[in-house]
Design an enzyme around this catalytic site. Sequence first.
Site, PDB file in Angstrom:
ATOM      1  N   HIS A  24       0.808  -1.227   0.000  1.00 56.82           N
ATOM      2  CA  HIS A  24       0.000   0.000   0.000  1.00 56.82           C
ATOM      3  C   HIS A  24       0.838   1.272   0.000  1.00 56.82           C
ATOM      4  O   HIS A  24       0.282   2.359   0.143  1.00 56.82           O
ATOM      5  CB  HIS A  24      -0.920   0.046   1.229  1.00 56.82           C
ATOM      6  CG  HIS A  24      -1.926  -1.041   1.296  1.00 56.82           C
ATOM      7  ND1 HIS A  24      -3.214  -0.890   0.820  1.00 56.82           N
ATOM      8  CD2 HIS A  24      -1.852  -2.304   1.767  1.00 56.82           C
ATOM      9  CE1 HIS A  24      -3.880  -2.016   1.023  1.00 56.82           C
ATOM     10  NE2 HIS A  24      -3.076  -2.894   1.590  1.00 56.82           N
ATOM     11  N   LYS A  39      -9.149  13.133   4.922  1.00 56.72           N
ATOM     12  CA  LYS A  39      -8.166  12.043   4.872  1.00 56.72           C
ATOM     13  C   LYS A  39      -7.204  12.249   6.029  1.00 56.72           C
ATOM     14  O   LYS A  39      -7.187  13.318   6.634  1.00 56.72           O
ATOM     15  CB  LYS A  39      -7.412  12.057   3.540  1.00 56.72           C
ATOM     16  CG  LYS A  39      -6.832  13.433   3.170  1.00 56.72           C
ATOM     17  CD  LYS A  39      -6.228  13.466   1.777  1.00 56.72           C
ATOM     18  CE  LYS A  39      -7.212  13.569   0.647  1.00 56.72           C
ATOM     19  NZ  LYS A  39      -7.363  12.344  -0.134  1.00 56.72           N
ATOM     20  N   ARG A  40      -6.405  11.237   6.349  1.00 62.33           N
ATOM     21  CA  ARG A  40      -5.395  11.427   7.369  1.00 62.33           C
ATOM     22  C   ARG A  40      -4.488  12.602   7.004  1.00 62.33           C
ATOM     23  O   ARG A  40      -4.284  12.902   5.833  1.00 62.33           O
ATOM     24  CB  ARG A  40      -4.567  10.150   7.536  1.00 62.33           C
ATOM     25  CG  ARG A  40      -5.306   9.053   8.274  1.00 62.33           C
ATOM     26  CD  ARG A  40      -5.713   9.499   9.678  1.00 62.33           C
ATOM     27  NE  ARG A  40      -4.567   9.654  10.532  1.00 62.33           N
ATOM     28  CZ  ARG A  40      -4.084   8.708  11.333  1.00 62.33           C
ATOM     29  NH1 ARG A  40      -4.673   7.525  11.404  1.00 62.33           N
ATOM     30  NH2 ARG A  40      -3.022   8.945  12.074  1.00 62.33           N
ATOM     31  N   LYS A  91      -0.069  14.337   1.376  1.00 61.45           N
ATOM     32  CA  LYS A  91      -1.452  14.565   0.959  1.00 61.45           C
ATOM     33  C   LYS A  91      -1.736  16.058   0.756  1.00 61.45           C
ATOM     34  O   LYS A  91      -2.746  16.437   0.187  1.00 61.45           O
ATOM     35  CB  LYS A  91      -2.417  13.968   1.984  1.00 61.45           C
ATOM     36  CG  LYS A  91      -2.325  12.431   2.084  1.00 61.45           C
ATOM     37  CD  LYS A  91      -3.198  11.891   3.205  1.00 61.45           C
ATOM     38  CE  LYS A  91      -3.026  10.399   3.453  1.00 61.45           C
ATOM     39  NZ  LYS A  91      -3.676   9.541   2.445  1.00 61.45           N
ATOM     40  N   THR A  94      -9.068   6.153  -1.713  1.00 59.31           N
ATOM     41  CA  THR A  94     -10.395   5.552  -1.855  1.00 59.31           C
ATOM     42  C   THR A  94     -11.465   6.606  -1.571  1.00 59.31           C
ATOM     43  O   THR A  94     -12.572   6.516  -2.096  1.00 59.31           O
ATOM     44  CB  THR A  94     -10.568   4.347  -0.894  1.00 59.31           C
ATOM     45  OG1 THR A  94     -10.032   4.708   0.383  1.00 59.31           O
ATOM     46  CG2 THR A  94      -9.844   3.124  -1.418  1.00 59.31           C
ATOM     47  N   LYS A 102     -15.256   7.616  -3.339  1.00 57.69           N
ATOM     48  CA  LYS A 102     -16.507   7.845  -2.603  1.00 57.69           C
ATOM     49  C   LYS A 102     -17.110   9.196  -2.969  1.00 57.69           C
ATOM     50  O   LYS A 102     -18.324   9.324  -3.167  1.00 57.69           O
ATOM     51  CB  LYS A 102     -16.241   7.784  -1.087  1.00 57.69           C
ATOM     52  CG  LYS A 102     -15.818   6.396  -0.603  1.00 57.69           C
ATOM     53  CD  LYS A 102     -15.175   6.407   0.789  1.00 57.69           C
ATOM     54  CE  LYS A 102     -14.472   5.073   1.027  1.00 57.69           C
ATOM     55  NZ  LYS A 102     -13.583   5.091   2.210  1.00 57.69           N
TER      56      LYS A 102
END
Length: 825
Positions: free
Chosen positions: A368, A559-560, A565, A667, A671
């Site tokens: 991952h 998100k985290r 990110k 992911t 969504k």
Amino acid sequence: MNSKVKANELSAPTSDKNMIKDAIVRHLHCSLGTDENKANNHAWWKATCATAQEYVLEQLRKTQKSHYLNDTRAVHYFSAEFLMGRLMSNNLHNLGLFEKTDLALKELGVNLTDIMEEEPDMALGNGGLGRLAACFIDSLATLDLPAVGYGLHYEHGLFRQEIKNGKQIERPDSWRDYGNPWEICRPESIQEISLYGYVETKYGESGKIQKEWHPGVIVKGLPWDIPVVGYGGKTVNVLRLWQSQASGHFNWDVFNAGGYVDAQKENVQAETISKVLYPNDETEAGKELRLIQQYFFSACSLKDIIRRYKRAHGDDWSQFASQVVIQLNDTHPAVAIPELMRILIDRAELEWDEAWEISTSTFAYTNHTLLPEALEKWPERMFKKILPRHLEIIYEINHRFMEKVEQKWPGDDAIKQKLSIIEEGHEKMVRMGNLSVIGSFKVNGVAEIHSALVKKNLFPEFDQLWPDKLTNVTNGITPRRWLKACNPKLSELISKKVGDDWPLHLSKLEKLAEFADDSAFQKEFMAIKYENKVALAQEVMALTGIEIDPNAIFDVQIKRLHEYKRQHLNLLHIMALYRRLLENPSYEMNPRVFLFGAKAAPGYRLAKDIIYAINQVAERINNDKRVKDKIKVVFLPNYRVSLAEKMIPAADISEQISTAGKEASGTGNMKLSLNGALTVGTLDGANIEIAEEVGDENIFIFGLTVDEVHALNTKGYNPSDYYYKNSEIKGVLDWLETDYFTPGKPGALASIKHSLIEGGDPYMVLADFEAYSDAQIAADKAYSDKDKWAKMAILNTARMGKFTSDRSIEDYVDRVWSLKPCDVD
Ligand code: 26Q
């Protein structure tokens, strides 16, 4: 799997509203000792769960019987994390009982959506990897595939986040404080596992060397089963989570040495193993308890699998690999590989080659991440102390593998060093990634680009050695939770247009594209989005006291929190917009609400600084009259699955802005797009495949590509160039050093600037800033044209069929597992 998902007719259980009503009341009386007049929402919730559980357990029994009678091959999904969220709504939907239960409760004067709020999230995971495991077990049951999820029964899941004075505070999560109505304790299946101690070498009769591990500690694993209900309510698989307990074995040695209290202490330690989920925190890496957790649940699960196998096949190991496949969710359970080898060699007394053949035909591994700092390594010294026999086996695996490497690349020591399971250095380390690749028959990445980079950059030599081992399975999400359950109004509209079997056949959403230009449909679609925004605005008010306007663009990044990110890229852009408005009060933009949800790992300083910065900037902007409400910034505390279910249906814009090459898949991106949000994103992870599906005209792609990131790094990236050349970048970065957002505390936000300038901006925030700003302008323009926006949103929903986790599971079945469905009933 060749057979497409079969038309799993929603087998409406032979129950009706009145039976449900009676059962709920019966549980209030007989299980909870209360009644209709006294019961509070919590009691109603529990009674309703108990009612649903009656249906669940009946199907569970049938499923297990059917799997047993057919002696089916099954997949065993080993994962340190399962981020299940709440189960009631999902289980009712999957059983086909949601509407009936809603009606039954209404007649009892109770509102189903109110009591759903009583359920604590089962937050036994950090983020994407844990939620993926939860979506996968939903799909496995839905596709009638024999499967067991195996993991840890953490007493405390991921910490609860509070925000105090803008800063994150971590509080313990207690999801089982008042009992969990879904889990079943199975003391009849307790397992015992060993830790510490030493290895004795013995010589058998034939002169054969035998190893015996004399453990220092024995710990009990108590399994808790959570039923996993497939959509349509036929197959019910289980998620089996292990709780650690002190074993009854009293340590007499310690006692006789006068250490009665120490002997008791050992009990406490045993129970510590499953106490708490580790946040994915690099500063916490290499902790002894984490390795013990990994071994504990892997070893308990293997014993459980072998017990079940032996019931059907006795001591004949020849069928093991054809009955059992084990999927390793990242390297967290990789210690299962030497554990199976230990059982086969030391216990079953198989020869090495036979044992290795069985073992490597059993395991498959999902990677991952490409981030080097996130690849798991354990100090050899620690390994030896906790698992002395496993370390010996790892050395033997490595020795034999090095011979293979020597054959392929004679005399090439550099390659040997690179591929070795053992990393040499002043402290030797055990590389769990290398162990996983060597010990598995398949290895997959989680999106096309990610899998390509796994082959090209992470494991290129392994790919040359075993050209068929590395493959791709693009992630997916369950449309049952992430559309049907969380967005009921949109789901109803969709069913009206395409029929009601889209939760099983998500590509049916394609038909919506026919209505993308239909202005009546556009109005209906956007009216639902508006209603969802109104509902979220109420939630935001309740959680933060901030008023937001549902007519504004809802721009969501959830998100985290991690530098890669790039929540700080979003933040810098918000500051730039604010600056533009202050400098030019008639600056044209649609009002926009920027919503964030993110937890930072407790030891990740800069991530926590970014949360603080978001909150401080929010405070200043939200209260600045000059902004005239054109910008609102909201940081929603304690982001988790149940909050995601409220934010996603209300989103207009989905922020997916990681540095290209860093986000394995994502992911949340799927969504949000499924629920009609338009992506502002980089060409990273599954964004690339989302763009392919929705078309370039229905997504706002910006920024450096993987190749461009690489080229810029090679050339030498200098963030200061961007700082000096772009006055807007300079303006916002310098602003961070003042006390404008932190009155009386100049410099409180300076760490962000420093990481970008002196720190070298490892994730190229400044290099992508301008392109990001342009993409946001394009998104803003598109929003001004209501019809165009509606069309784009509809086409996003219509074209997400590929990203159902059912498709991911079918890919695993075809490319990795070779499983067959098993009919229940
Ligand atoms: C490691 C060592 C010690 C403690 C914790 C950990 C740890 C725990 C969790 C390391 C990593 C994780 C989780 C990683 C994760 O969620 N990865 C994400 O997986 C998703 C599903 O494949 C992808 O979509 C995301 O891109 C990826 O970041």
